[in-house]
Design an enzyme around this catalytic site. Sequence first.
Site, mmCIF file in Angstrom:
data_model
loop_
_atom_site.group_PDB
_atom_site.id
_atom_site.type_symbol
_atom_site.label_atom_id
_atom_site.label_comp_id
_atom_site.label_asym_id
_atom_site.label_seq_id
_atom_site.Cartn_x
_atom_site.Cartn_y
_atom_site.Cartn_z
ATOM 1 C CB THR A 1 22.864 -2.367 22.497
ATOM 2 O OG1 THR A 1 24.199 -1.888 22.569
ATOM 3 C CG2 THR A 1 22.029 -1.539 23.466
ATOM 4 C CG ASP A 2 28.048 -4.108 23.306
ATOM 5 O OD1 ASP A 2 27.453 -3.107 22.849
ATOM 6 O OD2 ASP A 2 29.188 -4.445 22.915
ATOM 7 C CD GLU A 3 26.094 1.648 22.496
ATOM 8 O OE1 GLU A 3 25.808 2.728 23.030
ATOM 9 O OE2 GLU A 3 26.214 1.500 21.268
ATOM 10 C CE1 TYR B 1 20.048 2.461 21.139
ATOM 11 C CE2 TYR B 1 22.381 2.306 21.674
ATOM 12 C CZ TYR B 1 21.241 1.758 21.112
ATOM 13 O OH TYR B 1 21.288 0.510 20.533
ATOM 14 C CE LYS C 1 17.779 -1.585 22.558
ATOM 15 N NZ LYS C 1 16.697 -2.047 21.622
#
Length: 332
Positions: free
Chosen positions: A120-122, A147, A151
């Site tokens: 993810t870009d998060e 989260y 990741k």
Amino acid sequence: MKLLVTGGAGFIGSNFVHHVLDTTDHSVVVLDKLTYAGNRASLDGLPADRFELVVGDITDAALVDVLVGDADAVVHYAAESHNDNSLHDPRPFLDTNIIGTYTLIEAARKHGTRFHHISTDEVYGDLELDDPNRFTEQTPYNPSSPYSSTKAGSDLLVRAWVRSFGLQATISNCSNNYGPYQHVEKFIPRQITNVLDGVRPKLYGAGQNVRDWIHANDHSSAVLTILDKGVIGETYLIGADGEQDNKTVVETILELLGQPRDAYDHVTDRAGHDLRYAIDSTKLRTELGWRPAFQDFRAGLEDTIAWYRDHQAWWRPQKAATEARYQEQGQA
Ligand SMILES: NC(=O)c1ccc[n+]([C@@H]2O[C@H](COP(=O)([O-])OP(=O)(O)OC[C@H]3O[C@@H](n4cnc5c(N)ncnc54)[C@H](O)[C@@H]3O)[C@@H](O)[C@H]2O)c1
């Protein structure tokens, strides 16, 4: 090719499985634990001669060893994926996102199996609302939530396994997805199904937070492109230039469902809520020649609304329990 798709009963994984079976000759084995987020019904109607669902856990080393050894490539979607849940109970995020990824890459290393890691870009944290920059493959990691930090940890494991053990892996970090089969706990389906139920949508804080939306089909086509042409060891950012603030998304959903654009309520903002994500996908577009098909967010949203209107049997069983969970967490 025979693909092992982890998390293939979840939102993006199931969209990928449909896309692969519709557009290629590959066969697919899905390994999915069917947590609350996995749904067998998302895989209904797939051709039995090219598709199999194995219900199991990616932390189960013996099972993973057999399935990875039998596959030509692994596409790893399985994760605990909901930020709000990670703030209330982080432990499953460590187990699945970190230990699960470790278990899979150990098996892929042993068998020399091609591995694609979905992220993810998060992992990059957030940008200021007025920052002219977007995330690139060179942006330093700076995750905010349990989260996104798990990741980020899983991405770093994959990178280290490439460097230390020659794992045949690529990584992609994608922006926020929307489309069919997304759990009603997530922002867009939650708002759509609330309006369909005659309930006013809920917006965290002032709704200024910006997300860069991409249709799940475009995520799938990007992953297939990377599997086909990606360079081992490389990371590719996936995005479709779909920046929208949350307030505009809610207002557009209301308008498309024939309601006044201001018929929603504000609720307390999420702790540590990232302000803005924005992806620069130049590398994927120029080096691998990928292009998104859905360029018009409003049209994609219209399609998605139609899907939720037409598939109430798919989401209704989860709706009440999801809203009860938000109530418990004080985000009703
Ligand atoms: N949703 C997004 O906008 C987005 C954006 C970029 C990247 N991603 C990444 O894409 C992947 C899929 O996200 P999603 O939104 O489809 O998530 P999801 O929560 O809808 O699906 C996750 C799936 O993984 C399965 N799963 C969970 N733990 C498991 C375990 N221990 N063993 C086997 N299966 C397990 C669940 O049953 C579920 O089917 C994740 O890795 C996520 O980080 C998501």
